[in-house]
Scaffold this active site. Structure first.
Site, mmCIF file in Angstrom:
data_model
loop_
_atom_site.group_PDB
_atom_site.id
_atom_site.type_symbol
_atom_site.label_atom_id
_atom_site.label_comp_id
_atom_site.label_asym_id
_atom_site.label_seq_id
_atom_site.Cartn_x
_atom_site.Cartn_y
_atom_site.Cartn_z
ATOM 1 N N GLU A 111 27.206 12.947 -30.205
ATOM 2 C CA GLU A 111 27.809 13.521 -31.411
ATOM 3 C C GLU A 111 29.284 13.853 -31.186
ATOM 4 O O GLU A 111 30.127 13.614 -32.049
ATOM 5 C CB GLU A 111 27.062 14.802 -31.823
ATOM 6 C CG GLU A 111 25.592 14.578 -32.141
ATOM 7 C CD GLU A 111 24.681 14.796 -30.948
ATOM 8 O OE1 GLU A 111 23.576 15.329 -31.137
ATOM 9 O OE2 GLU A 111 25.074 14.432 -29.807
ATOM 10 N N CYS B 208 25.588 20.706 -29.582
ATOM 11 C CA CYS B 208 26.044 19.725 -30.569
ATOM 12 C C CYS B 208 25.707 20.169 -31.991
ATOM 13 O O CYS B 208 26.411 19.806 -32.937
ATOM 14 C CB CYS B 208 25.421 18.363 -30.282
ATOM 15 S SG CYS B 208 26.088 17.580 -28.802
ATOM 16 N N ARG C 3 20.496 -6.252 -5.132
ATOM 17 C CA ARG C 3 21.515 -7.197 -4.674
ATOM 18 C C ARG C 3 21.741 -8.370 -5.623
ATOM 19 O O ARG C 3 22.778 -9.028 -5.561
ATOM 20 C CB ARG C 3 21.159 -7.721 -3.278
ATOM 21 C CG ARG C 3 19.801 -8.370 -3.173
ATOM 22 C CD ARG C 3 19.352 -8.517 -1.708
ATOM 23 N NE ARG C 3 18.035 -9.147 -1.614
ATOM 24 C CZ ARG C 3 16.884 -8.482 -1.778
ATOM 25 N NH1 ARG C 3 16.893 -7.194 -2.061
ATOM 26 N NH2 ARG C 3 15.735 -9.126 -1.651
ATOM 27 N N THR D 64 2.775 -2.722 3.353
ATOM 28 C CA THR D 64 3.818 -3.620 2.852
ATOM 29 C C THR D 64 5.142 -3.355 3.537
ATOM 30 O O THR D 64 5.872 -4.289 3.906
ATOM 31 C CB THR D 64 3.976 -3.459 1.326
ATOM 32 O OG1 THR D 64 2.741 -3.794 0.681
ATOM 33 C CG2 THR D 64 5.082 -4.354 0.783
#
Length: 322
Positions: free
Chosen positions: A67, A103, A225, A214
């Site tokens: 705003e 705001c 990347r 993993t």
């Protein structure tokens, strides 16, 4: 006339959403918000078409909200038109003092005639207070224009504040016959296009998680990347760190979104715990004779999108709310 107003309101709310999305990197951890200020101009007898006199979005956390930037973009010669203007905002204007003033107070000070809000802010310090402040000042307020779209844009922010955990995306790639590796060995399923999309996703989310197996077996970089943006926080799930505790730790650290890129066991632990919001499955054209079976997509899903990139298909699912 009422239908005409709905069409106009949706048109400019869509513009708010376009603007808001530009804050995907800079606004975090604040929500993405866009604002558009319009005034009606006479075109011909009995015909009026709104004209945009200001617009903006929340560029960076700690700086001006949407705003503020929209009002700052209004030309000096258009300032006098604000008393007859409508301001569209994709998220309820704030009513509290944070890093910037409220705001809602600025909108009241500017003296606009009408405010159109996409969705209420679920953040505890707002939650309807901004709307009430505007109404108490005698401003006409319309709430809920393209509400679902506005909520979806800030799904990370809303999930974090309503469920006290990050928005969680489970993501894996599988062969055409449903395996995620080749006899236990890592398999390159993604192509150049889908790899780029994966890195774009990483740049848009706060953290990325893999399981211990993993991490040890593949040593994934988990960076962006092949895209532009910040690297997500790297997280490894271990047996010494129970899943609910890990998720709470991420919440306490202010992590609003998490990608899970682990193996079958890691994904199944999230699915069984109900700790997920979105699932992305990439399927490549190759097949293998044996390996680790891909996780099963749960039954309580709705297909959000399906797209083909080269020979690979990406299907996105969201959880069906109970």
């Amino acid at each position: 006339m009422e239908n005409d107003q709905i069409i106009v309101d949706e048109k400019y709310m869509r513009r708010c959403l376009q603007l808001a999305a530009n804050g995907i990197h800079g606004a975090r951890p604040n929500p993405m918000v866009g604002a558009v200020i319009t005034v009606s101009q006479q075109l011909r007898a009995n015909s009026q078409e709104p004209r945009i006199i200001g617009e903006g979005y929340h560029v960076r956390c700690g700086q001006g909200h949407a705003e503020v930037n929209a009002f700052a973009s209004v030309k000096p010669e258009d300032e006098a038109l604000l008393k007859d203007a409508t301001i569209y905002v994709s998220l309820e204007p704030c009513s509290h003092y944070g890093k910037t003033p409220p705001c809602a107070d600025l909108i009241i000070k500017k003296g606009v005639r009408r405010v159109v809000v996409g969705t209420i802010d679920l953040f505890a310090e707002v939650q309807g207070r901004g709307i009430k402040k505007l109404q108490d000042a005698g401003i006409e307020v319309t709430v809920g224009v393209l509400e679902k779209e506005c909520q979806w844009l800030n799904r990370r922010f809303f999930t974090y504040h309503s469920k006290h955990r990050p928005y969680i995306i489970l993501k894996w790639a599988q062969t055409a016959n449903g395996f995620i590796d080749d006899h236990g060995k890592a398999l390159q399923i993604s192509n150049e296009q889908t790899q780029m999309l994966s890195h774009q996703l990483r740049a848009e989310e706060d953290a990325i998680l893999v399981g211990h197996t993993t991490d040890v077996r593949e040593h994934p970089q988990l960076t962006v990347r092949h895209w532009h943006g910040p690297n997500p926080k790297r997280v490894v799930l271990t047996h010494q760190r129970p899943l609910p505790q890990l998720i709470d730790d991420l919440y306490q650290q202010g992590i609003q979104s998490l990608i899970v890129e682990g193996g079958r066991q890691t994904h199944e632990s999230f699915i069984e715990a109900g700790l997920w919001d979105e699932i992305r499955v990439e399927t490549g054209p190759m097949t293998v004779s044996d390996g680790t079976h891909a996780p099963q997509v749960p039954a309580n899903v709705s297909l959000l999108s399906s797209a083909v990139y080269g020979d690979n298909q990406i299907r996105r699912y969201i959880k069906v709310q109970e």
